[in-house]
Design a protein around this motif. Structure first.
Motif, PDB file in Angstrom:
ATOM      1  N   ARG A 281       0.870  -0.815  -0.198  1.00 15.95           N
ATOM      2  CA  ARG A 281      -0.075   0.055  -0.093  1.00 15.95           C
ATOM      3  C   ARG A 281       0.565   1.242  -0.418  1.00 15.95           C
ATOM      4  NH1 ARG A 281      -2.828  -3.328  -1.345  1.00 15.95           N
ATOM      5  NH2 ARG A 281      -4.296  -4.183  -0.603  1.00 15.95           N
ATOM      6  N   VAL A 282       0.868   1.849  -1.080  1.00 20.37           N
ATOM      7  CA  VAL A 282       1.753   2.915  -1.251  1.00 20.37           C
ATOM      8  C   VAL A 282       0.714   4.790  -0.663  1.00 20.37           C
ATOM      9  CG1 VAL A 282       2.746   4.958  -2.117  1.00 20.37           C
ATOM     10  CG2 VAL A 282       3.178   2.348  -3.377  1.00 20.37           C
ATOM     11  N   ILE A 283       0.575   5.226   0.109  1.00 22.75           N
ATOM     12  CA  ILE A 283       0.143   5.735   0.825  1.00 22.75           C
ATOM     13  C   ILE A 283      -0.199   7.127  -0.069  1.00 22.75           C
ATOM     14  CG2 ILE A 283      -1.710   6.495   3.142  1.00 22.75           C
ATOM     15  CD1 ILE A 283      -1.101   4.114   3.992  1.00 22.75           C
ATOM     16  N   ARG A 284      -0.574   8.108  -0.528  1.00 24.34           N
ATOM     17  CA  ARG A 284      -0.383   9.401  -0.814  1.00 24.34           C
ATOM     18  C   ARG A 284      -0.190  10.339   0.553  1.00 24.34           C
ATOM     19  NH1 ARG A 284      -2.938  14.203  -2.248  1.00 24.34           N
ATOM     20  NH2 ARG A 284      -2.260  14.927  -3.801  1.00 24.34           N
ATOM     21  N   THR A 285       0.553  11.263   0.343  1.00 23.12           N
ATOM     22  CA  THR A 285       1.277  12.031   1.076  1.00 23.12           C
ATOM     23  C   THR A 285       0.515  13.498   0.400  1.00 23.12           C
ATOM     24  OG1 THR A 285       3.602  12.736   0.906  1.00 23.12           O
ATOM     25  CG2 THR A 285       2.964  10.660   2.254  1.00 23.12           C
ATOM     26  N   THR A 286       0.736  14.512   1.094  1.00 19.01           N
ATOM     27  CA  THR A 286       0.445  16.300   0.993  1.00 19.01           C
ATOM     28  C   THR A 286       0.617  17.288   1.585  1.00 19.01           C
ATOM     29  OG1 THR A 286      -1.444  16.774   2.571  1.00 19.01           O
ATOM     30  CG2 THR A 286      -2.732  15.176   1.007  1.00 19.01           C
ATOM     31  N   ALA A 287       0.934  17.850   0.909  1.00 19.09           N
ATOM     32  CA  ALA A 287       1.816  19.381   1.004  1.00 19.09           C
ATOM     33  C   ALA A 287       1.354  20.245   2.455  1.00 19.09           C
ATOM     34  CB  ALA A 287       1.481  20.932   0.232  1.00 19.09           C
ATOM     35  N   ALA A 288       0.117  19.752   3.027  1.00 14.73           N
ATOM     36  CA  ALA A 288      -0.592  20.222   4.197  1.00 14.73           C
ATOM     37  C   ALA A 288       0.226  19.207   5.388  1.00 14.73           C
ATOM     38  CB  ALA A 288      -1.986  20.245   4.469  1.00 14.73           C
ATOM     39  N   SER A 289       0.429  18.715   5.242  1.00 13.27           N
ATOM     40  CA  SER A 289       1.353  17.668   6.602  1.00 13.27           C
ATOM     41  C   SER A 289       3.121  17.668   6.211  1.00 13.27           C
ATOM     42  CB  SER A 289       0.677  15.828   6.460  1.00 13.27           C
ATOM     43  OG  SER A 289       1.662  15.848   5.462  1.00 13.27           O
ATOM     44  N   GLY A 290       3.182  18.999   5.330  1.00 13.48           N
ATOM     45  CA  GLY A 290       4.735  18.684   4.891  1.00 13.48           C
ATOM     46  C   GLY A 290       5.330  17.610   4.413  1.00 13.48           C
ATOM     47  N   TYR A 291       4.340  16.886   3.842  1.00 17.94           N
ATOM     48  CA  TYR A 291       4.580  15.441   2.965  1.00 17.94           C
ATOM     49  C   TYR A 291       5.329  14.040   3.582  1.00 17.94           C
ATOM     50  CZ  TYR A 291       4.293  18.529  -1.339  1.00 17.94           C
ATOM     51  OH  TYR A 291       3.422  19.576  -2.235  1.00 17.94           O
TER      52      TYR A 291
ATOM     53  N   THR B 277      13.838  10.320   1.064  1.00 14.12           N
ATOM     54  CA  THR B 277      14.679  10.992  -0.315  1.00 14.12           C
ATOM     55  C   THR B 277      14.319  11.816  -1.090  1.00 14.12           C
ATOM     56  OG1 THR B 277      15.242   8.675  -0.219  1.00 14.12           O
ATOM     57  CG2 THR B 277      15.653  10.135  -2.066  1.00 14.12           C
ATOM     58  N   GLY B 278      13.340  11.926  -1.148  1.00 14.26           N
ATOM     59  CA  GLY B 278      12.926  12.854  -2.188  1.00 14.26           C
ATOM     60  C   GLY B 278      12.634  14.303  -1.712  1.00 14.26           C
ATOM     61  N   LEU B 279      12.034  14.575  -0.731  1.00 16.67           N
ATOM     62  CA  LEU B 279      11.837  16.199  -0.033  1.00 16.67           C
ATOM     63  C   LEU B 279      12.336  16.744   1.900  1.00 16.67           C
ATOM     64  CD1 LEU B 279       8.231  16.167  -1.105  1.00 16.67           C
ATOM     65  CD2 LEU B 279      10.293  17.211  -2.397  1.00 16.67           C
ATOM     66  N   GLY B 280      12.912  14.865   1.898  1.00 15.22           N
ATOM     67  CA  GLY B 280      13.629  15.183   3.708  1.00 15.22           C
ATOM     68  C   GLY B 280      11.906  15.016   4.530  1.00 15.22           C
ATOM     69  N   ALA B 281      10.960  14.980   4.326  1.00 12.24           N
ATOM     70  CA  ALA B 281      10.280  15.135   5.246  1.00 12.24           C
ATOM     71  C   ALA B 281      10.552  14.068   6.690  1.00 12.24           C
ATOM     72  CB  ALA B 281       8.881  14.374   4.108  1.00 12.24           C
TER      73      ALA B 281
END
Length: 501
Positions: free
Chosen positions: A212-222, A253-257
């Motif tokens: 399961r790949v669960i989507r993240t959003t900008a609102a949570s800082g990804y 890796t992508g954004l440092g979240a």
């Protein structure tokens, strides 16, 4: 020394060893002295370049070290991307250091293979010591130390650590539901989680449809939201599936979240899942007290991993994996043939000693390197205080770069800076809709032009459909002037691109 006929070959002749090793050290010292003079990224990316330069067959007789190093200088170095360049800002750092190199030389020179205790007791014991030292430095709970019932091992990479923990989680679950239930097991991660977890899940037999790949959003800082995980888990349970494994990441890796470890740990506990915390990159920062809060809730995890070879001055390869239950890891990975059994170990006067560690039961392969030596050298040579200053220096450079991007209205920071990673992009100036070009195209051009210049190397990520440029500060030789230089290069290149539109 000329060619070496086979009848005089003495591979470990001490005098030859000293001379050849000195030549290598001199070569590398010169390389590091001049590394900033090379194009950071390999100038010629065409496959087959080196094959055209080298002979079609190996030499019949040995050649002098000087001739071999001349070929390295002439043929190999121009085809390398120089990861230790002070202007390397791509991927994540892959640190090297004098102390790491010294430890690596000892490890390679001694060339012991500590797969079982008697194969090299001091090597196994030193490994136990340094992983405990590292666990304490990054603020892990007592349960991950040997004294607290847990323990650690030095793997080659996060990929290996992931496969080992997935195998342990799988066998623990199948022990409850039966081996025929493997098709019901489900693994959970975010769309920011490293792809190695999907690869690892396949390797241990988890159906790809059960990842399961669960989507993240900008609102949570990804970051991975616990509520989204709970909803996915409950839906799977309602369909008769079995939640197996959840990954939380400190520094994606992508954004440092940074994922909320405690909240995700509570979800994992409720559903009997194995929780792994992947701190491959940013775990090094956790030696600084101001970053240890990101690991809040680690007492709810079953395993944690971080890579000293990324940002902790420990030459490749070295990944710390800590587990709360070594027995669960060993049950999935152990073998016990007669030829690998230890001779009974007794203390002075026949008194029992502490339990011996057979690290073959903590990893995939049987053979293993003496990695503890180089991490021990780094810790001894630079100390905890020196390493904290090293980490903070890179973070300060990234903070400066983030401020510079924000101050230039042509650019935007796409996600809040975490640690020493800045993700940014060039904005397109307003134009009539009929003339508007794709923002992604200009950012691709910008990155390609910067990298083609040879003066710096960065990589990209795509988030919410946007092409993002990543600048990861962390090189052992990187100074503030190199960060200023890359920003000036980005600005100049952007100006040229915008003038052409």
């Amino acid at each position: 020394m000329g060619s070496l006929p086979v009848d005089t070959l003495r591979p470990l002749d001490p005098d030859t060893f000293a001379a050849d090793s000195a030549a290598i050290v001199d070569f590398l010292a010169g390389y590091y002295r001049d590394v900033d003079k090379y194009p950071v990224r390999a100038a010629d990316l065409e496959p087959g370049r080196l094959r055209k330069l080298l002979p079609e067959a190996a030499p019949e007789w040995g050649e002098p070290m000087e001739r071999i190093l001349d070929d390295v200088r002439r043929d190999v170095l121009p085809g390398l991307t120089h990861w230790q360049s002070p202007s390397f800002f791509a991927y994540f750092p892959m640190n090297a250091s004098a102390a790491g190199f010294a430890g690596e030389m000892l490890s390679v020179g001694l060339n012991v293979v500590p797969f079982v205790w008697v194969a090299s007791p001091a090597a196994a014991e030193l490994e136990g010591v340094v992983v405990d030292w590292m666990a304490s430095l990054v603020g892990l709970p007592e349960r991950f130390l040997f004294s607290g019932g847990g323990g650690g091992v030095l793997q080659g990479s996060t990929c290996e650590a992931v496969v080992c923990t997935l195998a342990a989680a799988r066998d623990r679950a199948l022990g409850r539901i039966g081996h025929e239930g493997i098709m019901k097991l489900v693994v959970y991660a975010s769309d920011q989680t490293h792809a190695t977890f999907q690869k690892g899940a396949r390797l241990v037999g988890i159906p790809p449809a059960n990842f399961r790949v669960i989507r993240t959003t900008a609102a949570s800082g990804y970051a991975l939201a616990a509520g989204a995980v709970s909803a996915a888990v409950e839906d799977d349970v309602a369909h008769g599936l079995v939640p197996l494994y959840l990954c939380a990441t400190m520094g994606t890796t992508g954004l440092g979240a940074v994922d909320p470890v405690r909240e995700l740990g509570e979800v994992a506990r409720r559903h009997g899942m194995w929780l792994h915390v992947d701190a491959a990159y940013a775990g090094s920062a956790a030696i600084c007290p101001e970053y240890q809060g990101y690991l809040d809730g680690a007492e709810l995890a079953d395993s944690v991993s971080m890579n000293p070879h990324k940002w902790f001055l420990t030459n490749m390869d070295c990944c710390c994996l800590w587990v709360a239950s070594p027995a669960a890891l060993n049950a999935a990975l152990s073998t016990d043939p007669e030829y690998l059994k230890n001779v009974v170990v007794a203390g002075a006067g026949g008194k029992p000693q502490a339990a011996a560690i057979d690290y073959k039961d903590w990893q995939i392969s049987l053979s293993r390197r003496f990695r503890a030596m180089k991490l021990w050298f780094v810790l001894r040579r630079y100390g905890a205080g020196g390493m904290r200053a090293y980490i903070r220096r890179h973070v300060a450079m990234a903070e400066w770069f983030e401020r510079a991007v924000n101050a230039d209205e042509r650019f935007e920071v796409v996600a809040p800076r975490r640690f020493s990673l800045v993700c940014f992009r060039l904005r397109q100036p307003p134009r009539p809709s009929s003339e508007q070009s794709d923002d992604d195209d200009v950012n691709r051009e910008l990155l390609a032009a910067v990298n083609a210049s040879g003066q710096a190397f960065m990589t990209h990520f795509v988030v919410d459909g946007k092409f993002v440029i990543r600048l990861a500060v962390g090189g052992a030789m990187t100074e503030m002037r190199h960060v200023r230089d890359v920003w000036e290069l980005v600005q100049r290149t952007a100006e040229q691109l915008l003038q052409r539109q």
